[in-house]
Scaffold this motif. Structure first.
Motif, PDB file in Angstrom:
ATOM      1  N   ARG A 136       0.752  -1.367  -0.105  1.00 20.09           N
ATOM      2  CA  ARG A 136      -0.313  -0.359  -0.092  1.00 20.09           C
ATOM      3  C   ARG A 136       0.654   0.908   0.036  1.00 20.09           C
ATOM      4  O   ARG A 136       0.033   2.576  -0.094  1.00 20.09           O
ATOM      5  N   ASP A 146       0.120   3.466  -3.183  1.00 24.66           N
ATOM      6  CA  ASP A 146      -0.500   3.979  -3.062  1.00 24.66           C
ATOM      7  C   ASP A 146      -0.338   5.842  -3.617  1.00 24.66           C
ATOM      8  O   ASP A 146       0.716   6.224  -2.647  1.00 24.66           O
ATOM      9  N   ASP A 147      -0.998   6.496  -3.705  1.00 18.11           N
ATOM     10  CA  ASP A 147      -0.818   7.862  -4.346  1.00 18.11           C
ATOM     11  C   ASP A 147      -0.673   8.734  -2.900  1.00 18.11           C
ATOM     12  O   ASP A 147      -1.725   8.518  -2.307  1.00 18.11           O
ATOM     13  N   SER A 148      -0.039   9.291  -3.133  1.00 18.71           N
ATOM     14  CA  SER A 148       0.789  10.123  -1.598  1.00 18.71           C
ATOM     15  C   SER A 148       0.836  11.871  -2.083  1.00 18.71           C
ATOM     16  O   SER A 148       1.337  12.660  -1.114  1.00 18.71           O
ATOM     17  N   GLY A 207      -6.868   3.051   4.698  1.00 20.02           N
ATOM     18  CA  GLY A 207      -6.401   4.143   4.524  1.00 20.02           C
ATOM     19  C   GLY A 207      -5.592   4.759   4.614  1.00 20.02           C
ATOM     20  O   GLY A 207      -5.056   6.398   4.349  1.00 20.02           O
TER      21      GLY A 207
END
Length: 188
Positions: A27, A30-32, A52
């Protein structure tokens, strides 16, 4: 010193950390773009969790020696360890660390210890696969033992030295919540 590469060298360790420990290296991809730290500090997302949330190594230098900050999807953030090698024994010893912070009475170490007595029982009942997963991880990684992982977590969160800021400018609150174990009807 435990490295991300050490962890990734064992797919089973990666899987066990993901579940039941909710520290998911996959994970981290994922977009940061939404993450900003105040003061402005470089960071690397090292893992995510099932809701999330993110785990960041922040500062300059090798990822494994940097402090670890956890940001939740509910708007709380704080430093949870001084580095990855300190984070892993905290996670192994008190996988219910989030509950200790939630029921900390605003960051009181004694309240966290009280919460731990209830959480030990709940985790033993609800996560029967946890001891085997812990053992598999510890068989592969040289995870040190901490004399007092609850105090280490407590001191790290109190020592938080930066704030996670969302894209809209919202500054995340402390990981410490004001609930106490006595607020939970099931623990009386």
């Amino acid at each position: 010193m435990i490295t991300i590469a050490d962890i990734k060298s064992s797919p089973r360790v990666v899987e066990d950390l993901d579940w039941p420990f909710d520290f998911s290296l996959p994970r981290a991809d994922d977009d940061s773009d939404w993450i900003h730290l105040k003061p402005e500090t470089p960071f690397t997302v090292i893992a995510g969790d099932g809701t999330g949330g993110v785990f960041l190594a922040y500062g300059s230098g090798d990822v494994e020696v940097l402090p670890v900050l956890h940001g939740t999807s509910e708007g709380q953030a704080g430093k949870v360890a001084s580095n990855l090698t300190e984070w892993l024994p905290i996670l192994m010893a008190i996988p219910y660390w989030r509950d200790l912070l939630k029921f900390s009475g605003g960051g009181d170490l004694d309240e966290m210890r009280k919460t731990a007595t209830f959480m030990e029982k709940e985790y033993a009942e609800d996560f029967g696969d946890l001891p085997e997963a812990r053992q598999r991880i510890m068989d592969v990684l040289p995870i040190p033992t901490l004399d007092d992982p609850i105090k280490v977590l407590h001191d790290n969160v109190h020592g938080t030295d930066c704030v996670l800021v969302a894209e809209d400018g919202y500054e995340y609150e402390s990981l410490f919540n004001r609930f106490k174990p006595s607020d939970n009807r099931n623990w009386r």
